[in-house]
Write a protein that holds these residues in place. Structure first.
Motif, short mmCIF file in Angstrom:
data_model
loop_
_atom_site.label_atom_id
_atom_site.label_comp_id
_atom_site.label_asym_id
_atom_site.label_seq_id
_atom_site.Cartn_x
_atom_site.Cartn_y
_atom_site.Cartn_z
N THR A 89 -14.56 14.96 -22.47
CA THR A 89 -14.55 16.11 -23.36
C THR A 89 -15.53 17.20 -22.96
N SER A 90 -15.19 18.40 -23.34
CA SER A 90 -16.13 19.52 -23.22
C SER A 90 -16.77 19.79 -24.58
N HIS A 91 -16.37 19.01 -25.60
CA HIS A 91 -16.96 19.14 -26.94
C HIS A 91 -18.43 18.73 -26.88
N LYS A 92 -19.29 19.59 -27.37
CA LYS A 92 -20.73 19.31 -27.34
C LYS A 92 -21.29 18.97 -28.72
N ALA A 93 -20.57 19.36 -29.77
CA ALA A 93 -21.08 19.18 -31.13
C ALA A 93 -21.13 17.70 -31.51
N VAL A 94 -22.18 17.33 -32.20
CA VAL A 94 -22.36 15.96 -32.66
C VAL A 94 -21.19 15.55 -33.56
N GLU A 95 -20.71 16.46 -34.42
CA GLU A 95 -19.61 16.14 -35.32
C GLU A 95 -18.37 15.71 -34.54
N ASP A 96 -18.13 16.37 -33.40
CA ASP A 96 -16.97 16.01 -32.58
C ASP A 96 -17.13 14.61 -32.01
N ARG A 97 -18.31 14.30 -31.55
CA ARG A 97 -18.54 12.97 -30.98
C ARG A 97 -18.44 11.88 -32.06
N VAL A 98 -18.93 12.20 -33.26
CA VAL A 98 -18.81 11.26 -34.37
C VAL A 98 -17.33 11.02 -34.68
N GLU A 99 -16.55 12.09 -34.70
CA GLU A 99 -15.11 11.96 -34.93
C GLU A 99 -14.47 11.06 -33.87
N GLY A 100 -14.85 11.25 -32.62
CA GLY A 100 -14.33 10.42 -31.54
C GLY A 100 -14.69 8.96 -31.71
N LEU A 101 -15.95 8.70 -32.05
CA LEU A 101 -16.40 7.31 -32.27
C LEU A 101 -15.70 6.70 -33.47
N ASP A 102 -15.53 7.48 -34.53
CA ASP A 102 -14.83 6.99 -35.71
C ASP A 102 -13.37 6.66 -35.42
N THR A 103 -12.81 7.32 -34.44
CA THR A 103 -11.43 7.07 -34.04
C THR A 103 -11.32 5.78 -33.24
N GLY A 104 -12.43 5.34 -32.66
CA GLY A 104 -12.40 4.10 -31.91
C GLY A 104 -12.86 4.22 -30.47
N ALA A 105 -13.18 5.44 -30.04
CA ALA A 105 -13.67 5.62 -28.66
C ALA A 105 -14.96 4.82 -28.48
N ASP A 106 -15.11 4.24 -27.29
CA ASP A 106 -16.30 3.44 -27.01
C ASP A 106 -17.42 4.26 -26.37
N ASP A 107 -17.04 5.37 -25.70
CA ASP A 107 -18.04 6.18 -25.02
C ASP A 107 -17.44 7.56 -24.74
N PHE A 108 -18.29 8.46 -24.23
CA PHE A 108 -17.89 9.81 -23.88
C PHE A 108 -18.34 10.14 -22.48
N LEU A 109 -17.59 11.02 -21.84
CA LEU A 109 -18.01 11.65 -20.60
C LEU A 109 -17.87 13.14 -20.82
N SER A 110 -18.90 13.89 -20.50
CA SER A 110 -18.87 15.33 -20.71
C SER A 110 -18.37 16.05 -19.47
N LYS A 111 -17.65 17.14 -19.71
CA LYS A 111 -17.26 18.05 -18.64
C LYS A 111 -18.32 19.12 -18.55
N PRO A 112 -18.68 19.57 -17.37
CA PRO A 112 -18.23 19.08 -16.07
C PRO A 112 -18.74 17.66 -15.81
N ILE A 113 -17.95 16.92 -15.06
CA ILE A 113 -18.24 15.50 -14.83
C ILE A 113 -19.33 15.32 -13.78
N ASP A 114 -20.33 14.55 -14.14
CA ASP A 114 -21.35 14.12 -13.18
C ASP A 114 -20.91 12.76 -12.65
N VAL A 115 -20.67 12.65 -11.36
CA VAL A 115 -20.13 11.43 -10.77
C VAL A 115 -21.04 10.22 -10.98
N HIS A 116 -22.35 10.42 -10.94
CA HIS A 116 -23.28 9.31 -11.16
C HIS A 116 -23.18 8.81 -12.61
N ASP A 117 -23.06 9.73 -13.55
CA ASP A 117 -22.89 9.38 -14.96
C ASP A 117 -21.57 8.63 -15.14
#
Length: 146
Positions: A89-117
């Motif tokens: 996701t390119s979503h940066k807001a905490v509310e968006d991440r909470v929504e994702g976790l509440d949906t069942g997502a286990d983790d997030f990767l932010s865009k732009p993608i850091d290959v090491h991350d």
């Protein structure tokens, strides 16, 4: 530095951006993972049923079925629910991440993608997935012997 132990681990990458698909595929294959690609949530769900990957990396924003809806469907199916699900996701807001976790997502990767991350989160996700699988086997074996 490819790890042969990873060669049997399947990762499903779902993104409607071909460049993101290529970047993720190359990074993950360099670690020895088998990578399956899908360009939509609908196609991703089909591939998940067909290949039963250990881990899914899905873009949040896609046409037809977005990453949140896909995550809900994956996590609601007993056969697929243990798959480790990472929202891209390119979503940066905490509310968006909470929504994702509440949906069942286990983790997030932010865009732009850091290959090491990416590699670190995938390693952690695969470890958790494998631990869940071992626990299921142990529970099944214990239940059979009683």
């Amino acid at each position: 530095m490819s790890d042969n132990a990873n060669s049997s681990v399947k990762i499903l990458v779902i993104d409607d951006d071909r460049l993101i698909q290529i970047l993720l595929k190359q990074a993950l294959q360099s670690q020895g993972y088998e990578v399956i690609l899908a360009s939509s949530g609908i196609q991703g769900l089909e591939q998940a049923h067909k290949h039963h990957p250990a881990l899914i990396i899905s873009d949040w924003q896609m046409d037809e079925m977005d990453g949140l809806e896909l995550c809900r469907k994956i996590k609601s199916e007993p056969y697929l629910s243990s798959i480790f699900f990472i929202l891209l996701t390119s979503h940066k807001a905490v509310e968006d991440r909470v929504e994702g976790l509440d949906t069942g997502a286990d983790d997030f990767l932010s865009k732009p993608i850091d290959v090491h991350d990416l590699k670190a989160r995938v390693r952690a996700g695969i470890s958790l997935y494998q631990a869940k699988q071992e626990l299921k086997i142990t529970e099944y074996s214990s239940g059979q012997s009683c």
